[in-house]
Design a protein around this motif. Structure first.
Motif, PDB file in Angstrom:
ATOM      1  N   ARG A 253       0.825  -1.207   0.000  1.00 19.58           N
ATOM      2  CA  ARG A 253       0.000   0.000   0.000  1.00 19.58           C
ATOM      3  C   ARG A 253       0.863   1.262   0.000  1.00 19.58           C
ATOM      4  O   ARG A 253       0.535   2.243  -0.656  1.00 19.58           O
ATOM      5  N   LEU A 254       1.974   1.262   0.731  1.00 20.18           N
ATOM      6  CA  LEU A 254       2.859   2.424   0.756  1.00 20.18           C
ATOM      7  C   LEU A 254       3.362   2.744  -0.648  1.00 20.18           C
ATOM      8  O   LEU A 254       3.334   3.903  -1.084  1.00 20.18           O
ATOM      9  N   TYR A 255       3.810   1.715  -1.362  1.00 24.98           N
ATOM     10  CA  TYR A 255       4.399   1.940  -2.689  1.00 24.98           C
ATOM     11  C   TYR A 255       3.323   2.236  -3.732  1.00 24.98           C
ATOM     12  O   TYR A 255       3.559   3.005  -4.668  1.00 24.98           O
ATOM     13  N   ASP A 256       2.132   1.649  -3.554  1.00 22.65           N
ATOM     14  CA  ASP A 256       1.006   2.034  -4.419  1.00 22.65           C
ATOM     15  C   ASP A 256       0.695   3.520  -4.252  1.00 22.65           C
ATOM     16  O   ASP A 256       0.470   4.239  -5.239  1.00 22.65           O
ATOM     17  N   ASP A 257       0.676   3.980  -2.996  1.00 22.15           N
ATOM     18  CA  ASP A 257       0.365   5.383  -2.733  1.00 22.15           C
ATOM     19  C   ASP A 257       1.454   6.306  -3.269  1.00 22.15           C
ATOM     20  O   ASP A 257       1.167   7.387  -3.803  1.00 22.15           O
ATOM     21  N   LEU A 258       2.726   5.903  -3.137  1.00 20.37           N
ATOM     22  CA  LEU A 258       3.816   6.708  -3.678  1.00 20.37           C
ATOM     23  C   LEU A 258       3.726   6.794  -5.195  1.00 20.37           C
ATOM     24  O   LEU A 258       3.925   7.874  -5.788  1.00 20.37           O
ATOM     25  N   ARG A 259       3.437   5.656  -5.819  1.00 23.41           N
ATOM     26  CA  ARG A 259       3.282   5.644  -7.282  1.00 23.41           C
ATOM     27  C   ARG A 259       2.151   6.572  -7.714  1.00 23.41           C
ATOM     28  O   ARG A 259       2.299   7.370  -8.650  1.00 23.41           O
ATOM     29  N   ALA A 260       0.991   6.479  -7.016  1.00 21.04           N
ATOM     30  CA  ALA A 260      -0.144   7.335  -7.365  1.00 21.04           C
ATOM     31  C   ALA A 260       0.203   8.807  -7.148  1.00 21.04           C
ATOM     32  O   ALA A 260      -0.180   9.670  -7.961  1.00 21.04           O
ATOM     33  N   ARG A 261       0.934   9.098  -6.090  1.00 22.78           N
ATOM     34  CA  ARG A 261       1.319  10.481  -5.793  1.00 22.78           C
ATOM     35  C   ARG A 261       2.225  11.039  -6.890  1.00 22.78           C
ATOM     36  O   ARG A 261       2.051  12.180  -7.334  1.00 22.78           O
ATOM     37  N   ILE A 262       3.173  10.235  -7.329  1.00 23.21           N
ATOM     38  CA  ILE A 262       4.095  10.684  -8.376  1.00 23.21           C
ATOM     39  C   ILE A 262       3.369  10.859  -9.701  1.00 23.21           C
ATOM     40  O   ILE A 262       3.570  11.853 -10.413  1.00 23.21           O
TER      41      ILE A 262
END
Length: 533
Positions: A253-262
């Motif tokens: 979930r952390l990396y999904d959120d970072l990807r979406a943020r970028i």
């Protein structure tokens, strides 16, 4: 792999390092490396020598109040430096740290259930065996001569219990596992062999400390000599930019959120630019990113790995610790890595993964519901995982889902849900999703939305996706939740995994509406029915 004796003709590897006894018996004098953590609005830095000395001071005061070798001390708290200090102090006393997830029990019930000598909890007034964790920092200051030095302690034997951890299992009812010192030593040793954490590294810990693996990185810092930083999930990016970690311990979930943020900020098409953007967001020094606990999507794995910011997926259980892990020396995207030397695996006649450990966590739950031990711990000492998967020709383990992720529609073949959910998570506007369809003619997805979800676009993309799937795999109804699934609203657990039963119960009315209206249709609806919950 066929059934058989998983330990036959195998030499049992010994742990390379006795980490637990180094923490318990050795005084750390490292003034070079540090731990950083937030206190209020400020980030505080202690050297590892100061961290260790404060733990010794705390251990002396705990001993003066009656805590002895093999006594159990509980911690019921969110992430904070006091958690780390208590854990280290208990090890220096030769005791047992009992990690309790906040919200599961009333403090008095924890004391009774686990037989605690003392419990430290947030917001508690000191009474009987329950003490406010806010008092801990004052107890780490140098004690006076009226507080005796710690008595001699010979150290933990390999079979001694040093930790008790909880695991919810598939029922959501907490089970308790007594954890052997040798199992912790074994797992940390194998991780160190793979990743060689040392001078120059700074490991960012942001997942809850009641998960034993998250406390390993403080052990690792004290024994192998590197920096470590403590955060919470919500503050992960802010903390990363402040402390510049080389390693981040996260979940998908952390990396999904970072990807979406970028991507929301205008994701660079050029891979070097993407790499620079990821690095800048996480402090600029990332050597690799760690993920596990739940399956990562291929899109997210590719987003980071294609940009040469390694995101290494692994696999393990509370009952086994780490079983397999991708790492710099052996990596295959989509797999969970090669099996570690101190683990052996096989698949039973139903295709279920079974794991043996040369240095097991334990061979049973100590606290559980009737029948739990027999379901999980086999007479051979192996663990039945209820996960489905395979091993490829190069020894990489692939996990496809759990036995209870296989559903039986009213017509057609059985369907494995996780691969379908992974595809849906990759669609625009989808934050998370859970698919249902037991004993009905088609599948329904309950979607946790991102702010940019466009119902018309989502419908069109699902129609296109369905064309690539077999008929029984196609999604013909979508329920869009009014808010994102989260830990706070009870639809994700603290490892950000779906709580399927709770999601199904929360949206039972919407599911019934879909089933009542369309389950008798001659053909499933196309395009998919969208219902807003």
């Amino acid at each position: 792999m066929p059934d058989g004796d998983v330990n036959a003709h195998r030499r049992i590897p010994r742990p390379a390092w006795d980490v637990i006894n180094q923490l318990a018996l050795r005084r750390c004098t490292d003034e070079t490396h540090s731990v950083r953590f937030r206190r209020g609005s400020e980030i505080t830095r202690w050297t590892l020598a100061e961290l260790d000395q404060r733990a010794v001071n705390l251990a002396r005061r705990l001993h003066a109040t009656g805590v002895r070798v093999a006594d159990r001390v509980g911690v019921l708290s969110t992430n904070r430096i006091e958690w780390v200090l208590l854990d280290l102090a208990v090890l220096k006393l030769g005791g047992v740290t009992v990690a309790v997830e906040p919200g599961r029990f009333e403090p008095e019930r924890v004391i009774e259930k686990y037989g605690l000598r003392r419990l430290f909890a947030e917001g508690e007034t000191s009474r009987d065996a329950v003490q406010d964790i806010d008092s801990v920092l004052s107890l780490t200051e140098p004690p006076g001569t009226d507080v005796p030095e710690l008595p001699a302690f010979p150290g933990y034997d390999e079979a001694d219990i040093c930790q008790i951890k909880q695991t919810s299992g598939s029922t959501g009812t907490p089970r308790g596992i007594e954890t052997t010192a040798v199992s912790v030593n074994s797992s940390i040793s194998e991780v160190q062999e793979l990743f060689r954490h040392g001078d120059g590294d700074n490991i960012l810990v942001l997942l809850p400390l009641w998960f034993l693996q998250q406390r390993w990185w403080f052990y690792s810092a004290l024994v192998f000599g590197h920096d470590v930083a403590l955060s919470g999930y919500e503050d992960a990016v802010e903390m990363a930019q402040a402390v510049s970690p080389t390693v981040v311990m996260g979940v998908p979930r952390l990396y999904d959120d970072l990807r979406a943020r970028i991507r929301a900020s205008g994701a660079p098409v050029d891979l070097p630019e993407r790499r620079e953007t990821i690095q800048a967001l996480l402090g600029g020094r990332i050597r690799y990113l760690w993920t596990g606990s739940a399956p990562a999507t291929r899109a997210t794995l590719e987003f980071f790995n294609d940009a040469e910011v390694p995101l290494y997926e692994g696999y393990g259980l509370n009952e086994t610790c780490i079983v397999a892990k991708n790492h710099p020396g052996a990596f295959r995207l989509g797999s969970v890595g090669q099996v570690l030397p101190n683990k052996t695996i096989r698949f039973d006649r139903d295709g279920v993964l079974v794991i043996a450990s040369h240095h097991p966590v334990n061979t049973r739950y100590t606290w559980c519901n009737p029948g739990d031990n027999q379901k999980v711990w086999l007479p051979t000492g192996e663990i039945k995982t209820y996960d489905l998967g395979h091993v490829d020709d190069d020894g990489f383990l692939w996990i496809h889902g759990r036995v209870d992720d296989v559903i039986s529609p009213s017509a057609g073949p059985n369907v494995l849900l996780p691969p379908i959910e992974t595809l849906l998570r990759g669609l625009p506007g989808v934050h998370e999703c859970a698919v249902y369809g037991r004993a009905v003619r088609f599948l329904t997805a309950i979607v946790s939305p991102n702010p940019d979800l466009d119902p018309a676009v989502l419908s069109d993309r699902i129609v296109a996706l369905n064309e690539t799937l077999r008929p029984e795999q196609r999604v013909h109804a979508v329920i869009v939740a009014a808010e994102q699934f989260s830990v706070r609203n009870g639809l994700l657990n603290t490892q950000f995994k779906l709580k399927r039963r709770q999601i199904e119960e929360r949206f039972a009315r919407e599911l019934e509406l879909v089933y009542d209206k369309h389950n008798g249709d001659a053909a499933p609806p196309v395009p998919p029915v969208l219902v807003f919950g």
